[in-house]
Design a protein around this motif. Structure first.
Motif, mmCIF file in Angstrom:
data_model
loop_
_atom_site.group_PDB
_atom_site.id
_atom_site.type_symbol
_atom_site.label_atom_id
_atom_site.label_comp_id
_atom_site.label_asym_id
_atom_site.label_seq_id
_atom_site.Cartn_x
_atom_site.Cartn_y
_atom_site.Cartn_z
ATOM 1 N N LYS A 213 7.548 -12.675 -22.822
ATOM 2 C CA LYS A 213 6.624 -13.167 -23.846
ATOM 3 C C LYS A 213 5.305 -13.494 -23.153
ATOM 4 O O LYS A 213 4.667 -12.625 -22.593
ATOM 5 C CB LYS A 213 7.240 -14.352 -24.600
ATOM 6 N N GLY A 214 4.884 -14.743 -23.186
ATOM 7 C CA GLY A 214 3.570 -15.072 -22.657
ATOM 8 C C GLY A 214 3.371 -14.794 -21.185
ATOM 9 O O GLY A 214 2.235 -14.659 -20.717
ATOM 10 N N LEU A 215 4.458 -14.695 -20.418
ATOM 11 C CA LEU A 215 4.326 -14.456 -18.980
ATOM 12 C C LEU A 215 4.054 -12.998 -18.660
ATOM 13 O O LEU A 215 3.693 -12.677 -17.529
ATOM 14 C CB LEU A 215 5.582 -14.934 -18.244
ATOM 15 N N GLY A 216 4.275 -12.103 -19.609
ATOM 16 C CA GLY A 216 3.797 -10.738 -19.466
ATOM 17 C C GLY A 216 4.711 -9.719 -18.836
ATOM 18 O O GLY A 216 4.301 -8.568 -18.655
ATOM 19 N N ALA A 217 5.950 -10.086 -18.486
ATOM 20 C CA ALA A 217 6.860 -9.066 -17.962
ATOM 21 C C ALA A 217 7.242 -8.100 -19.078
ATOM 22 O O ALA A 217 7.289 -8.487 -20.247
ATOM 23 C CB ALA A 217 8.113 -9.714 -17.370
ATOM 24 N N PRO A 218 7.529 -6.837 -18.765
ATOM 25 C CA PRO A 218 7.838 -5.879 -19.822
ATOM 26 C C PRO A 218 9.220 -6.061 -20.430
ATOM 27 O O PRO A 218 9.441 -5.693 -21.591
ATOM 28 C CB PRO A 218 7.721 -4.523 -19.127
ATOM 29 N N VAL A 219 10.159 -6.589 -19.660
ATOM 30 C CA VAL A 219 11.554 -6.718 -20.116
ATOM 31 C C VAL A 219 12.169 -7.933 -19.433
ATOM 32 O O VAL A 219 11.876 -8.203 -18.269
ATOM 33 C CB VAL A 219 12.403 -5.473 -19.747
ATOM 34 N N GLY A 220 13.022 -8.646 -20.155
ATOM 35 C CA GLY A 220 13.905 -9.567 -19.468
ATOM 36 C C GLY A 220 13.819 -11.033 -19.819
ATOM 37 O O GLY A 220 12.755 -11.570 -20.106
ATOM 38 N N SER A 221 14.984 -11.661 -19.818
ATOM 39 C CA SER A 221 15.150 -13.097 -19.939
ATOM 40 C C SER A 221 16.177 -13.517 -18.902
ATOM 41 O O SER A 221 16.787 -12.679 -18.229
ATOM 42 C CB SER A 221 15.624 -13.492 -21.342
ATOM 43 N N VAL A 222 16.391 -14.822 -18.784
ATOM 44 C CA VAL A 222 17.379 -15.353 -17.852
ATOM 45 C C VAL A 222 18.165 -16.435 -18.568
ATOM 46 O O VAL A 222 17.580 -17.285 -19.253
ATOM 47 C CB VAL A 222 16.706 -15.938 -16.584
ATOM 48 N N VAL A 223 19.489 -16.407 -18.441
ATOM 49 C CA VAL A 223 20.337 -17.466 -18.972
ATOM 50 C C VAL A 223 20.939 -18.200 -17.785
ATOM 51 O O VAL A 223 21.337 -17.578 -16.792
ATOM 52 C CB VAL A 223 21.423 -16.905 -19.920
ATOM 53 N N ALA A 224 20.970 -19.519 -17.849
ATOM 54 C CA ALA A 224 21.325 -20.317 -16.686
ATOM 55 C C ALA A 224 22.275 -21.445 -17.055
ATOM 56 O O ALA A 224 22.313 -21.906 -18.194
ATOM 57 C CB ALA A 224 20.060 -20.887 -16.036
ATOM 58 N N GLY A 225 23.025 -21.886 -16.040
ATOM 59 C CA GLY A 225 23.970 -22.991 -16.220
ATOM 60 C C GLY A 225 24.706 -23.237 -14.922
ATOM 61 O O GLY A 225 24.143 -23.057 -13.832
ATOM 62 N N THR A 226 25.973 -23.574 -15.012
ATOM 63 C CA THR A 226 26.782 -23.802 -13.821
ATOM 64 C C THR A 226 27.179 -22.479 -13.177
ATOM 65 O O THR A 226 27.078 -21.408 -13.790
ATOM 66 C CB THR A 226 28.060 -24.573 -14.159
ATOM 67 N N GLU A 227 27.664 -22.562 -11.954
ATOM 68 C CA GLU A 227 28.183 -21.362 -11.281
ATOM 69 C C GLU A 227 29.307 -20.739 -12.096
ATOM 70 O O GLU A 227 29.362 -19.511 -12.262
ATOM 71 C CB GLU A 227 28.677 -21.733 -9.883
ATOM 72 N N ASP A 228 30.223 -21.559 -12.610
ATOM 73 C CA ASP A 228 31.334 -21.027 -13.394
ATOM 74 C C ASP A 228 30.833 -20.347 -14.663
ATOM 75 O O ASP A 228 31.335 -19.278 -15.048
ATOM 76 C CB ASP A 228 32.306 -22.146 -13.762
#
Length: 345
Positions: A213-228
């Motif tokens: 979105k505003g950061l301008g990369a053409p593709v991609g998101s990141v989902v994050a949490g615990t290692e498990d």
């Protein structure tokens, strides 16, 4: 609102979304030279570097690149919900209205839209207690998850203040709810509040952030949490068809994008400039908190069409006309937009 202008050959001014940005030369160069490997078989080094950097920024144990924010949200809901579990989300949330019903269809959850009783796009801690604060009867719904959105798109890019965030987290814990944060525009909230992104993820179990979105990369998101969580999320990503091979080409763009978070402040300034100018021209516009401007008009479809004839691309959102400022729209473009609208009035 204005006379019907003649279609012109003026340059298009694209305010449809902050997803329309194009990678610049620096980003394209990084993509072309990225170190890559098969991320399904062995892990792509550039993708791994991106995931570690995002986990650090969000203060989570681990993170996983996904092709889209919708997939990141779905993965989180899929792993948080059992079939038939109810989850709470503010009315108009992206997970409710803009992800093709996958929260129910694939994740198996029963969505419960919450009224905006704490302000545009925001629910109160008291409302969470009213819904989930007591044990259901054996034939009632089990409420197990609270889904937050910061910023809230359909409310006009509104920001959840840190104090309210902590109140909602506390209410969720008291009601034994897990918490997922749709932070597609969390970077905008961070800049608007002047706090680190990690301050806005305190207490959540999982979070999704967008790079395209505003950061301008053409593709991609990141989902994050615990290692498990990320271990299981990687499996679900593959199940959904989101496993990538030489993903470092895309991750390299994400790393460049993360260097540009501070520049979102320029988009916020431009949004305020646009809103002020529209109000001066007689439009009904609430002052934006970030980069989304919603204009209330009598006929949204006709207004979008007429703006298009002026070479101004917009779209409908929550019964209003939505303008989104971004890195490919300059201050001069905003002034030109106001000039075209004013000249056609």
């Amino acid at each position: 609102m204005w006379c019907d202008p003649t279609v012109t050959q003026q340059p298009l001014l694209d305010f449809r979304s902050d997803t329309v940005t194009k990678p610049d030369e620096a980003m394209r160069a990084a993509m072309a030279s990225a170190e890559v490997a098969d991320d399904v078989l062995e892990r792509d080094p550039t993708m791994h570097a991106l995931e570690e950097r995002v986990a650090g920024l969000l203060n989570t144990e681990a993170a996983l690149w996904v092709p889209s924010g919708s997939m990141g949200n779905l993965i989180a809901l899929f792993l948080h919900l059992r079939r038939g579990d109810r989850f709470l989300a503010a009315h108009g949330s992206h997970v409710l209205d803009n992800e093709l019903g996958t929260a129910a269809w694939i994740a198996g959850g029963m969505p419960h839209p919450m009224d905006w009783d704490a302000g545009p796009g925001r629910m109160s801690a008291a409302a969470i207690h009213d819904i989930a604060g007591s044990e259901p009867s054996y034939h009632g719904l089990n409420t197990t998850l609270l889904s937050l959105e910061n910023t809230h798109n359909a409310a006009g890019g509104t920001v959840m203040p840190l104090e309210e965030h902590m109140q909602l987290i506390a209410a969720a814990r008291e009601c034994r709810l897990r918490v997922h944060l749709d932070g597609a525009r969390l970077w905008n909230a961070s800049v608007a509040l002047g706090v680190a992104p990690s301050e806005l993820t305190v207490g959540v179990d999982t979070v999704q952030v967008c790079l395209s979105k505003g950061l301008g990369a053409p593709v991609g998101s990141v989902v994050a949490g615990t290692e498990d969580f990320v271990t299981e999320a990687r499996r679900v990503r593959k199940m959904l068809g989101g496993g990538v091979r030489q993903g470092g080409i895309l991750a390299a763009a994400g790393l460049i994008a993360l260097d540009r978070v501070d520049a979102l402040a320029d988009d916020h300034v431009n949004a305020k400039l646009l809103a002020e100018g529209l109000n001066e021209l007689g439009w009904s516009v609430r002052e934006p908190e970030t980069n989304i401007v919603l204009a209330a008009v009598p006929d949204v479809r006709n207004a979008v069409k007429m703006l298009g004839r002026l070479g101004i691309q917009t779209g409908p959102m929550a019964g209003q006309v939505r303008f989104v400022t971004h890195r490919d729209v300059s201050t001069a473009d905003v002034k030109e937009t106001l000039h075209r609208i004013g000249s056609a009035s």
